[in-house]
Scaffold this motif. Structure first.
Motif, PDB file in Angstrom:
ATOM      1  N   LEU A   1       0.842  -1.200   0.000  1.00  0.00           N
ATOM      2  CA  LEU A   1       0.000   0.000   0.000  1.00  0.00           C
ATOM      3  C   LEU A   1       0.877   1.251   0.000  1.00  0.00           C
ATOM      4  CD1 LEU A   1      -2.726   1.481   0.301  1.00  0.00           C
ATOM      5  CD2 LEU A   1      -2.519   1.145   2.779  1.00  0.00           C
ATOM      6  N   VAL A   2       1.965   1.204   0.769  1.00  0.00           N
ATOM      7  CA  VAL A   2       2.822   2.380   0.925  1.00  0.00           C
ATOM      8  C   VAL A   2       3.675   2.636  -0.319  1.00  0.00           C
ATOM      9  CG1 VAL A   2       4.701   3.388   2.283  1.00  0.00           C
ATOM     10  CG2 VAL A   2       2.894   2.082   3.424  1.00  0.00           C
ATOM     11  N   GLY A   3       4.295   1.576  -0.874  1.00  0.00           N
ATOM     12  CA  GLY A   3       5.249   1.747  -1.971  1.00  0.00           C
ATOM     13  C   GLY A   3       4.693   2.462  -3.183  1.00  0.00           C
ATOM     14  N   PRO A   4       3.674   1.901  -3.868  1.00  0.00           N
ATOM     15  CA  PRO A   4       3.127   2.575  -5.052  1.00  0.00           C
ATOM     16  C   PRO A   4       2.570   3.961  -4.732  1.00  0.00           C
ATOM     17  CG  PRO A   4       2.424   0.288  -4.978  1.00  0.00           C
ATOM     18  CD  PRO A   4       3.076   0.572  -3.665  1.00  0.00           C
ATOM     19  N   ALA A   5       1.883   4.099  -3.583  1.00  0.00           N
ATOM     20  CA  ALA A   5       1.310   5.395  -3.214  1.00  0.00           C
ATOM     21  C   ALA A   5       2.411   6.421  -2.941  1.00  0.00           C
ATOM     22  CB  ALA A   5       0.412   5.234  -1.985  1.00  0.00           C
ATOM     23  N   MET A   6       3.474   6.010  -2.271  1.00  0.00           N
ATOM     24  CA  MET A   6       4.585   6.916  -1.966  1.00  0.00           C
ATOM     25  C   MET A   6       5.233   7.443  -3.241  1.00  0.00           C
ATOM     26  SD  MET A   6       8.184   6.021   0.000  1.00  0.00           S
ATOM     27  CE  MET A   6       8.822   5.116  -1.435  1.00  0.00           C
ATOM     28  N   VAL A   7       5.512   6.539  -4.184  1.00  0.00           N
ATOM     29  CA  VAL A   7       6.154   6.952  -5.431  1.00  0.00           C
ATOM     30  C   VAL A   7       5.237   7.892  -6.215  1.00  0.00           C
ATOM     31  CG1 VAL A   7       7.122   6.167  -7.626  1.00  0.00           C
ATOM     32  CG2 VAL A   7       7.530   4.851  -5.547  1.00  0.00           C
ATOM     33  N   GLY A   8       3.940   7.588  -6.255  1.00  0.00           N
ATOM     34  CA  GLY A   8       2.998   8.448  -6.969  1.00  0.00           C
ATOM     35  C   GLY A   8       2.885   9.825  -6.339  1.00  0.00           C
ATOM     36  N   TRP A   9       2.803   9.879  -5.018  1.00  0.00           N
ATOM     37  CA  TRP A   9       2.692  11.162  -4.313  1.00  0.00           C
ATOM     38  C   TRP A   9       3.941  12.004  -4.519  1.00  0.00           C
ATOM     39  CZ3 TRP A   9       5.395  13.075   0.094  1.00  0.00           C
ATOM     40  CH2 TRP A   9       4.866  14.265   0.607  1.00  0.00           C
ATOM     41  N   LEU A  10       5.122  11.369  -4.399  1.00  0.00           N
ATOM     42  CA  LEU A  10       6.371  12.109  -4.592  1.00  0.00           C
ATOM     43  C   LEU A  10       6.509  12.584  -6.039  1.00  0.00           C
ATOM     44  CD1 LEU A  10       8.818   9.925  -2.454  1.00  0.00           C
ATOM     45  CD2 LEU A  10       8.047  12.257  -1.960  1.00  0.00           C
ATOM     46  N   ARG A  11       5.977  11.809  -6.971  1.00  0.00           N
ATOM     47  CA  ARG A  11       5.999  12.241  -8.385  1.00  0.00           C
ATOM     48  C   ARG A  11       5.138  13.488  -8.574  1.00  0.00           C
ATOM     49  NH1 ARG A  11       5.668  14.252 -12.510  1.00  0.00           N
ATOM     50  NH2 ARG A  11       5.737  13.425 -14.635  1.00  0.00           N
ATOM     51  N   ASP A  12       3.961  13.518  -7.960  1.00  0.00           N
ATOM     52  CA  ASP A  12       3.097  14.689  -8.078  1.00  0.00           C
ATOM     53  C   ASP A  12       3.707  15.912  -7.395  1.00  0.00           C
ATOM     54  OD1 ASP A  12       1.150  13.498  -9.604  1.00  0.00           O
ATOM     55  OD2 ASP A  12      -0.148  12.981  -7.910  1.00  0.00           O
ATOM     56  N   VAL A  13       4.350  15.691  -6.251  1.00  0.00           N
ATOM     57  CA  VAL A  13       4.899  16.803  -5.465  1.00  0.00           C
ATOM     58  C   VAL A  13       6.171  17.375  -6.095  1.00  0.00           C
ATOM     59  CG1 VAL A  13       5.989  17.417  -3.257  1.00  0.00           C
ATOM     60  CG2 VAL A  13       3.881  16.063  -3.282  1.00  0.00           C
ATOM     61  N   THR A  14       7.074  16.497  -6.559  1.00  0.00           N
ATOM     62  CA  THR A  14       8.383  16.947  -7.048  1.00  0.00           C
ATOM     63  C   THR A  14       8.462  17.051  -8.566  1.00  0.00           C
ATOM     64  OG1 THR A  14       9.312  14.706  -7.188  1.00  0.00           O
ATOM     65  CG2 THR A  14       9.444  15.840  -5.048  1.00  0.00           C
ATOM     66  N   GLY A  15       7.514  16.404  -9.268  1.00  0.00           N
ATOM     67  CA  GLY A  15       7.571  16.401 -10.724  1.00  0.00           C
ATOM     68  C   GLY A  15       8.604  15.438 -11.280  1.00  0.00           C
ATOM     69  N   SER A  16       9.170  14.582 -10.419  1.00  0.00           N
ATOM     70  CA  SER A  16      10.201  13.632 -10.842  1.00  0.00           C
ATOM     71  C   SER A  16      10.053  12.322 -10.075  1.00  0.00           C
ATOM     72  CB  SER A  16      11.592  14.234 -10.583  1.00  0.00           C
ATOM     73  OG  SER A  16      12.606  13.255 -10.719  1.00  0.00           O
ATOM     74  N   PHE A  17      10.599  11.252 -10.666  1.00  0.00           N
ATOM     75  CA  PHE A  17      10.585   9.954  -9.992  1.00  0.00           C
ATOM     76  C   PHE A  17      11.816   9.748  -9.104  1.00  0.00           C
ATOM     77  CE2 PHE A  17       7.654   8.881 -13.514  1.00  0.00           C
ATOM     78  CZ  PHE A  17       6.621   8.353 -12.758  1.00  0.00           C
ATOM     79  N   LYS A  18      12.752  10.696  -9.116  1.00  0.00           N
ATOM     80  CA  LYS A  18      13.991  10.518  -8.351  1.00  0.00           C
ATOM     81  C   LYS A  18      13.724  10.384  -6.860  1.00  0.00           C
ATOM     82  CE  LYS A  18      17.633  12.410 -11.260  1.00  0.00           C
ATOM     83  NZ  LYS A  18      18.778  13.350 -11.322  1.00  0.00           N
TER      84      LYS A  18
END
Length: 430
Positions: free
Chosen positions: A386-403
């Motif tokens: 639950l945490v992994g995919p959601a964390m990556v998606g949220w950070l992508r929206d917030v930072t504009g990058s997958f890094k």
């Protein structure tokens, strides 16, 4: 039995024949089942290439919907495995395959963020218990000296599903418009329904225990049962309730939680990460297979060393460390090749973790505790899904990058390494 307590040569030969027969009969079906099982978890990443736009999903909404699968999965994991212990693996594993196949295919009916999330939640409930159920099933059939290799062959289905799943999923997306359905709808239908067929087949192929295996000779049944019973006597007296008070069980659950964040974070988001490098869908499908091919080879090589050393905890720390290093290396450059190289290193470690990890509980839990104990570890640990995919998606929206997401997954694998070193101080290995 001779004075040293070991079985005579004839008995050992019969035991080996029984294990070989069991491997050829049981493992292909179980591995195929897990291949389809894991395909259902990661094909959402390829469906997202077109589905997100059709359903109006943001990166955060997609990450949450992909992860909510694990809420149902985790809540029903322990009850499912206790039911498997009570009713037998043959019937219960067949039930799991049929229900998850139906719900996986039903994902094609999603019409928006809410319906997509609800169906994925139900799919998690239907699938709950399959993986730890199979791991428990292997303890009923294979003594420790064979089990590590059998587990490696079974777990090879994970990277293999990603190797074949990428090109297969992208090809299925090309069915867009056929019979009025989107390509991503065909993806869920054609990769879900085979599980139902496999569930029916398993009723005729699987056998609950060696004692019920009419396809073994009497000598082979006696030899195999004897070897397994000798192992159980060493671990006798450790009940499921008592296992919940064992700090080693909780450490394993925490390690698995960190690991799942990494393996499913990259599994769900890898196609979109590659797409961000301006690749076509076809290029994404084939390039995404490369890290998993290398990961598969690495896992099988690592499993050979593990089978010889039997130092499961030490190798668990090493595999988690390699995975974390790979994630950090993947963000060292903005270009495609270094990113893929880093993710490939991460997947060598990630692919090898499970063989080490799932060999550990059976070394200190009894038969009475191992089914429920494995399910509990898997249920708590799988919350990382639950945490992994959601964390990556949220950070992508917030930072504009997958890094940031890749760094976050690397940090969780470093934490898993540290927790494993703590576990090593509590479990003595030869």
């Amino acid at each position: 039995m001779d004075n040293s307590g070991t079985a005579p040569e004839a008995s050992r030969a019969a035991e080996l024949r029984a294990c070989n027969k069991a491997a050829w009969r049981l493992l292909p079906l179980l591995a195929l089942g897990y291949f389809i099982n894991y395909l259902d978890r990661t094909n959402v990443g390829f469906a997202a290439l077109t589905m997100n736009n059709d359903l109006g999903l943001t990166a955060s909404q997609f990450g949450f919907a992909a992860g909510i699968f694990y809420i149902g999965y985790c809540l029903f994991e322990v009850p499912s495995n206790l039911a498997l212990y009570r009713y037998g693996a043959r019937i219960w594993l067949a039930r799991i395959m049929v229900t998850w196949g139906l719900f996986a295919a039903a994902t094609s009916l999603a019409a928006g963020p809410v319906s997509y999330s609800v169906i994925r939640l139900l799919a998690g409930i239907g699938e709950a218990g399959f993986f730890p159920g199979v791991i428990f099933y292997l303890t009923l059939w294979f003594p420790a000296q064979y089990r590590t290799r059998m587990m490696a062959y079974f777990l090879a289905a994970i990277p293999l599903s990603s190797v074949l799943g990428g090109p297969l999923s992208v090809a299925t997306l090309q069915l867009n418009g056929w019979l009025g359905l989107h390509g991503w709808q065909w993806l869920f239908i054609l990769q879900g329904l085979p599980a139902c067929v496999l569930g029916v087949i398993s009723l005729y192929v699987l056998t609950d225990t060696p004692a019920k295996a009419t396809w073994l000779t009497q000598e082979e049944r006696i030899a195999l049962q004897g070897a397994i019973e000798r192992e159980r006597q060493v671990r006798a007296g450790h009940s499921f309730v008592r296992s919940l008070k064992d700090v080693r069980v909780w450490l394993l659950a925490a390690i698995l939680f960190c690991y799942i964040i990494g393996i499913l974070g990259v599994g769900v988001w890898l196609p979109t990460i590659l797409k961000s490098h301006r690749l076509s869908d076809l290029q994404v499908g084939f390039i995404s297979a490369f890290p998993y091919i290398v990961g598969s080879i690495g896992m099988l090589i690592w499993a050979r060393y593990l089978a010889r050393s039997q130092k499961f905890v030490l190798h668990l720390a090493l595999t988690c460390g390699v995975a974390g290093a790979g994630f950090f290396a993947s963000v060292a450059s903005d270009s495609l090749i270094p990113a893929v190289a880093g993710i490939t290193v991460a997947l060598i470690g990630l692919s090898s973790v499970r063989t080490c990890f799932y060999s550990i509980p059976a070394t200190f839990l009894s038969k009475e505790a191992v089914a429920g104990g494995l399910a509990f570890i898997n249920a708590v640990g799988s919350l990382g899904g639950l945490v992994g995919p959601a964390m990556v998606g949220w950070l992508r929206d917030v930072t504009g990058s997958f890094k940031a997401g890749l760094i976050g997954m690397g940090a969780m694998l470093v934490l898993a390494t540290l927790l494993t070193l703590v576990l090593k101080s509590l479990i003595k290995e030869r």
